[in-house]
Design a protein around this motif. Structure first.
Motif, PDB file in Angstrom:
ATOM      1  N   GLN A  80      -8.775   5.011   8.880  1.00 56.54           N
ATOM      2  CA  GLN A  80      -8.705   3.950   8.065  1.00 56.54           C
ATOM      3  C   GLN A  80      -7.267   3.296   8.082  1.00 56.54           C
ATOM      4  O   GLN A  80      -6.408   3.781   8.216  1.00 56.54           O
ATOM      5  N   TYR A 130       0.867  -1.104  -0.063  1.00 56.14           N
ATOM      6  CA  TYR A 130       0.085  -0.047  -0.111  1.00 56.14           C
ATOM      7  C   TYR A 130       0.810   1.267   0.128  1.00 56.14           C
ATOM      8  O   TYR A 130       1.142   1.981   0.909  1.00 56.14           O
ATOM      9  N   ARG A 185      -5.791  -0.409   6.541  1.00 54.54           N
ATOM     10  CA  ARG A 185      -5.726  -1.375   5.548  1.00 54.54           C
ATOM     11  C   ARG A 185      -4.811  -2.461   5.447  1.00 54.54           C
ATOM     12  O   ARG A 185      -3.682  -2.388   6.488  1.00 54.54           O
TER      13      ARG A 185
END
Length: 181
Positions: A66, A46, A68
């Motif tokens: 957020q 990412y 991931r």
């Protein structure tokens, strides 16, 4: 600042004169609404972000963190502090340093138990509601330490209340909606 800082505008890093506070401000010189991000990149999969703190656009926009990837998202009070969740600037839920959870109280240890739900009124809405709309009704499971059938379930079913053995299909105690046992 040690290391490097890249800015394409609307980023302020520094000391706030007269307040004793230090701040990182993103989007502080705005002339129009827009999202503000702080991106954390810790891997090459990412490469845009693995963790992102974002304030959505507008006066009442959402704020999110957020995460991931498949690793755990952890909130960690590394020392003996607790974690509190608040709305309208009032504490709503506390996880204290021993892991006890209080909903409606900042002091769950004062009431005993691992989970305390506290509300200071006499209404029916002062506890925990378990809603079951399927064929089995609403079920509360109690896991014990016996050897035969240690686990019991309390079920609201067909207008009555049942206590079931761990097989869930064997009722050992029934109270009908009319109060009959």
């Amino acid at each position: 600042i040690a290391g490097f800082l890249t800015s394409t505008g609307n980023a302020t890093v520094g000391y706030q004169a007269g307040s004793g506070d230090a701040a990182i401000e993103v989007g502080g010189s705005r002339t129009a609404d827009g999202n503000a991000y702080i991106d954390l990149v810790g891997d090459t999969t990412y490469s845009d972000y693995g963790g992102r703190l974002i304030r959505m656009t507008g006066l009442n926009g959402n704020t999110e963190f957020q995460h991931r990837g498949t690793g755990n998202f952890r909130i960690n009070a590394q020392d003996a502090g607790g974690i509190q969740f608040a709305t309208s600037n009032s504490n709503r839920m506390t996880i204290n340093s021993t892991g006890n959870v209080g909903i409606g109280t900042a002091s769950p240890d004062s009431y005993g138990g691992k989970l305390v739900v506290f509300r200071n009124d006499n209404g029916f809405n002062s506890g925990i509601n378990i809603v079951g709309t399927g064929d089995s009704g609403a079920i509360l499971g109690l896991q014990g330490n016996g050897t035969t059938t240690p686990n019991k379930y309390i079920r609201a079913y067909n207008g009555g209340l049942q206590v079931l053995n761990s097989a869930i299909n064997t009722s050992i105690f029934d109270i009908t909606d009319g109060g009959n046992v």
